[in-house]
Enzyme design. Structure first.
Site, short mmCIF file in Angstrom:
data_model
loop_
_atom_site.label_atom_id
_atom_site.label_comp_id
_atom_site.label_asym_id
_atom_site.label_seq_id
_atom_site.Cartn_x
_atom_site.Cartn_y
_atom_site.Cartn_z
N HIS A 162 0.80 -1.24 0.00
CA HIS A 162 0.00 0.00 0.00
C HIS A 162 0.83 1.28 0.00
O HIS A 162 0.76 2.09 -0.92
CB HIS A 162 -0.88 0.05 1.25
CG HIS A 162 -1.75 -1.13 1.48
ND1 HIS A 162 -2.93 -1.34 0.81
CD2 HIS A 162 -1.64 -2.18 2.35
CE1 HIS A 162 -3.51 -2.45 1.25
NE2 HIS A 162 -2.75 -2.97 2.18
C1 BDR Z 1 -3.15 0.67 5.36
O1 BDR Z 1 -3.34 0.15 6.66
C2 BDR Z 1 -2.12 -0.29 7.20
O2 BDR Z 1 -2.26 -1.55 7.75
C3 BDR Z 1 -1.09 -0.23 6.08
O3 BDR Z 1 0.17 0.18 6.59
C4 BDR Z 1 -1.66 0.79 5.13
O4 BDR Z 1 -1.24 2.10 5.46
C5 BDR Z 1 -3.87 -0.24 4.37
O5 BDR Z 1 -5.23 -0.27 4.64
#
Ligand code: BDR
Ligand code: CA
Length: 311
Positions: A241
């Site tokens: 992400h």
């Molecule tokens: C987001 O949530 C976190 O767990 C990850 O680091 C990312 O920023 C994804 O939904």
């Protein structure tokens, strides 16, 4: 001239890779890294941020601790994804570089005050608590922001922590609402994009194949957090992400999306934290964000691998 950024983050393996990408990129000047409570409590995210800066060989990076809880609700964490340290996977030594004494929010305020209008980009990789608090306590700094580039939300993919909400927005919807109403340019990397940036086996082997400490760590982090997403989505790898935020600063051409209205649901128990994105432009609500929808995933992973190789 390098683009000045502040990274606001809750590491998290994918946050860690994003920080490495920023520290490896000459187009970017990291003014500071501010930890926020999110994937794991603040004490751990602040520690993890320093572990990552040391791994990058950049122990002079300024790391601050910001808010330890969302504006209005108790903290929700994601150890089920990231492990109990937030950076589970390979064994990492405790950091020796210092934590800055100043509170992260006051660092954001002071830094922006000292800069001209439109000059600093805020890169948000976690819940938006620090940034919202800074905007609320010092509204004069808002005009100093060049752009807010954030990982959060979803439209077509809807939710990952609830059926309707993505984790970063869900953890602090009130903060997200303040940021989305700030009037500054906002670029959003939602799940719609990040779920296309998958750590497939050849991509992870490319990290490992770098033969460097950084390459090995990134491959091992990926090995760890993949297990959760592969099982959940039946996908060929896990979404990486947060590095999408930094990659966008370097290669915006890798991403495409729409300039649309995005509102945050803060009321309903069922859909709290939902990003209500007017993708189809069915309302007259004014556009307030560029909401990305697609990424050239091969281009993204090539960029990442090439930059990590320099650390
Ligand atoms: C987001 O949530 C976190 O767990 C990850 O680091 C990312 O920023 C994804 O939904
Ligand atoms: Ca994150």
């Amino acid at each position: 001239m390098a683009r000045k950024i502040i990274i606001d983050t809750d590491p998290g393996q994918d946050d860690a890779v994003a920080i490495l990408l920023a520290l490896a990129s000459p187009e970017i000047e990291v003014l500071g890294v501010v930890a926020v409570a999110g994937n794991v409590p603040l004490e751990l995210t602040a520690k993890n941020a320093r572990i990552v800066c040391e791994l990058a060989g950049k122990p002079d990076t300024k790391v601050f601790a910001g808010c330890d809880r969302p504006l209005r609700q108790p903290l929700v964490t994601a150890e089920h994804v990231h492990g109990k340290t937030g950076l589970d996977g390979p064994q990492m030594p405790d950091p020796t570089m210092p934590m800055q004494d100043q509170h992260g929010v006051s660092f954001i305020v002071e830094t922006l005050r000292a800069e001209p209008a439109d000059s600093v980009t805020l890169c948000a990789l976690g819940p938006l608590t620090n940034i919202a608090t800074a905007f609320e306590t010092a509204p004069d700094i808002v005009e100093k922001v060049q752009e807010i580039v954030l990982m959060g939300g979803a439209y077509f993919e809807v939710g990952n922590i609830t059926p309707a909400a993505e984790f970063n927005i869900y953890v602090d919807p009130e903060a997200a609402e303040i940021v989305f109403r700030s009037g500054r340019p906002i670029t959003v990397m939602p799940l719609d994009v990040t779920h296309k940036a998958l750590t497939t086996a050849p991509r992870v082997e490319a990290f490992r194949g770098l033969g460097t400490k950084v390459g090995t760590m990134v491959a091992e982090w990926t090995d760890f957090f993949e297990r959760f997403d592969k099982e959940k989505y039946g996908s060929a790898g896990a979404p990486l992400h947060d590095p999408c935020v930094i990659a966008y600063l370097i290669r915006p051409d890798l991403f495409s999306g729409r300039h649309i209205n995005v509102e945050i649901e803060t009321g309903s128990n069922l859909t709290r934290g939902m990003t209500v994105a007017d993708w189809w432009r069915v309302t007259d609500r004014p556009a307030n964000a560029t909401f990305m929808g697609d990424v050239d995933a091969d281009g993204f992973f090539s960029l990442l691998t090439e930059r990590l190789a320099t650390l």
